[in-house]
Design an enzyme around this catalytic site. Structure first.
Site, short mmCIF file in Angstrom:
data_model
loop_
_atom_site.label_atom_id
_atom_site.label_comp_id
_atom_site.label_asym_id
_atom_site.label_seq_id
_atom_site.Cartn_x
_atom_site.Cartn_y
_atom_site.Cartn_z
N HIS A 31 52.13 18.91 62.94
CA HIS A 31 51.59 20.20 63.38
C HIS A 31 51.42 21.09 62.15
O HIS A 31 52.41 21.38 61.47
CB HIS A 31 52.54 20.91 64.35
CG HIS A 31 52.84 20.14 65.60
ND1 HIS A 31 53.72 19.08 65.63
CD2 HIS A 31 52.38 20.29 66.87
CE1 HIS A 31 53.79 18.60 66.86
NE2 HIS A 31 52.99 19.31 67.63
N HIS B 186 47.14 25.03 75.73
CA HIS B 186 48.34 24.20 75.68
C HIS B 186 49.07 24.10 77.02
O HIS B 186 50.29 23.94 77.08
CB HIS B 186 49.31 24.70 74.61
CG HIS B 186 50.17 23.60 74.03
ND1 HIS B 186 51.43 23.33 74.49
CD2 HIS B 186 49.94 22.71 73.03
CE1 HIS B 186 51.95 22.32 73.79
NE2 HIS B 186 51.06 21.93 72.90
N HIS C 45 42.89 19.84 71.62
CA HIS C 45 44.28 19.83 72.11
C HIS C 45 44.42 20.80 73.29
O HIS C 45 45.48 21.34 73.52
CB HIS C 45 45.24 20.22 70.98
CG HIS C 45 46.69 19.91 71.25
ND1 HIS C 45 47.11 18.75 71.86
CD2 HIS C 45 47.81 20.63 70.98
CE1 HIS C 45 48.43 18.76 71.94
NE2 HIS C 45 48.88 19.89 71.43
N ASP D 49 48.18 18.60 65.21
CA ASP D 49 47.99 19.29 66.48
C ASP D 49 48.16 20.80 66.34
O ASP D 49 48.91 21.28 65.48
CB ASP D 49 49.04 18.82 67.50
CG ASP D 49 48.71 17.48 68.11
OD1 ASP D 49 47.79 16.81 67.62
OD2 ASP D 49 49.39 17.11 69.10
#
Length: 272
Positions: free
Chosen positions: A228, A138, A134, A83
């Site tokens: 990540h 965010h 994603h 991510d």
């Protein structure tokens, strides 16, 4: 400003900002659309999800889809996902994945990531990885209006399409927080939501050995691993994770390969 992470903080009380209402939603649906308060390592515990094995089983009754080189109905499959990239660590990660012959699924951020590293997005697609979304910035989708949700999902779709020639079909909601409004808008935009079953909480440590230990302790067949590639300790942990799981008999696949011969359906949520 540092990027907000996929930690699971306790939601703050409402501040007076309201979600733009969706026409025609019943009270029961609205109730189920509330922000998830009980969150677990595998994502939002209160969301109805579909497992990869269910998708594969249901597909057996319909027309077969392309399986690629792996049939996860037979093989012990697991999906490695990343991510919040691309980042300055992503090129090294791609080198590792190429060396190890491992495909991954990348859930990319738009602002400061896709727009900063377009060449890495192109490389991900060219080297056989699944490029997914994603969101753009965010934002927690369950806390914003429908118009803002649509913008958060549409902008990375368009940016990715410009770079690799097609829109993503998968997205991961920040912090795994989703609800019925998000499902409807994702469906409208042709996106299925993908959560996870394993997280190393790599936003809490730079200790690569600890990251490796956390992944290996929770890995299982049909698992979806969340990492990540923006954090310093994560990419150095990847070779050890891959080698250890291969020794256990796992075959690495992308999320679409994990579901094949079925396919992810826009508007639905997938998690082992």
């Amino acid at each position: 400003m540092p990027l907000s992470t996929d930690k699971f903080p306790t939601p703050k009380p409402a501040t007076g900002k309201t979600r733009e209402p969706r026409r025609g939603l019943r009270p029961a649906v609205l109730a189920s659309a509330a922000v998830c308060l009980a969150l677990t390592l595998s994502g939002c515990a209160q969301v109805d999800t579909t497992s990869p094995s269910t998708v594969r089983a249901e597909a057996a009754h319909g027309a077969p889809a392309k399986l690629g080189t792996v049939d996860c109905r037979q093989a012990k499959c697991i999906a490695l996902t990343f991510d919040a990239g691309p980042s300055e660590h992503s090129a090294r990660l791609l080198d590792i994945l190429k060396e190890k012959k491992v495909p991954a699924t990348f859930f990319l951020l738009g602002k400061r990531h896709i727009e900063k590293h377009p060449e890495l997005v192109k490389r991900m697609a060219a080297e056989g990885h699944e490029v997914a979304s994603h969101t753009w910035d965010h934002k927690i989708l369950t806390r914003i209006s429908d118009a803002e949700i649509r913008e958060e999902l549409k902008r990375p779709n368009d940016a990715i399409e410009r770079l690799i020639g097609h829109k993503p079909t998968l997205m991961r909601p920040p912090q795994g927080r989703t609800d019925s409004d998000v499902h409807e808008i994702a469906k409208e935009l042709g996106l299925a939501e993908v959560l996870w079953s394993v997280t190393a909480k790599d936003y809490t440590t730079t200790d690569s050995a600890l990251i490796t230990k956390r992944v290996l302790a929770n890995a299982s067949r049909d698992g979806i691993i969340l990492l990540h590639d923006i954090y310093d300790g994560t990419v150095p942990a990847v070779p050890g994770i891959i080698d250890a799981l291969k020794e256990r008999g796992y075959v690495f696949v992308t999320v679409p390969q994990l579901l094949a011969p079925g396919r992810a359906e826009p508007g639905k949520v997938y998690r082992p």
